[in-house]
Design a protein around this motif. Structure first.
Motif, PDB file in Angstrom:
ATOM      1  N   ASP A  13     -70.787 -57.999  91.524  1.00  0.00           N
ATOM      2  CA  ASP A  13     -71.950 -58.907  91.292  1.00  0.00           C
ATOM      3  C   ASP A  13     -72.713 -59.431  91.837  1.00  0.00           C
ATOM      4  O   ASP A  13     -73.879 -59.831  92.012  1.00  0.00           O
ATOM      5  N   GLU A  14     -72.023 -60.954  92.731  1.00  0.00           N
ATOM      6  CA  GLU A  14     -72.469 -62.033  92.940  1.00  0.00           C
ATOM      7  C   GLU A  14     -72.605 -61.068  94.005  1.00  0.00           C
ATOM      8  O   GLU A  14     -73.834 -62.033  94.794  1.00  0.00           O
ATOM      9  N   THR A  17     -75.945 -59.775  94.367  1.00  0.00           N
ATOM     10  CA  THR A  17     -76.899 -61.065  94.331  1.00  0.00           C
ATOM     11  C   THR A  17     -77.139 -61.834  95.135  1.00  0.00           C
ATOM     12  O   THR A  17     -78.334 -62.063  95.921  1.00  0.00           O
ATOM     13  N   ALA A  18     -76.301 -62.220  96.510  1.00  0.00           N
ATOM     14  CA  ALA A  18     -75.820 -63.059  96.899  1.00  0.00           C
ATOM     15  C   ALA A  18     -77.293 -63.256  98.572  1.00  0.00           C
ATOM     16  O   ALA A  18     -78.155 -62.771  98.638  1.00  0.00           O
TER      17      ALA A  18
END
Length: 57
Positions: A13-14, A17-18
């Protein structure tokens, strides 16, 4: 190379998102099948191909 011209393959997820925050295109590989077509999990995981999360910010 501008971020808008990049394609990122992510598995968290990170990372998704990034990449989106940076304006990159993203393929969430968690939604790709893990077995070849016709394998034991192909029916359940093959449907996920329709849910590829490809997009930009």
């Amino acid at each position: 190379m501008p971020a808008a011209h990049c394609l990122v393959y992510e598995n968290a997820d990170e990372g998704v998102t990034a990449a989106r925050a940076a304006g990159m295109y993203v393929v969430d590989v968690r939604h790709l099948p893990t077995t070849p077509e016709g394998g034991p999990d192909s029916d359940a995981k093959g449907e996920k191909l329709l849910d590829w999360q490809v997009g930009s910010a």
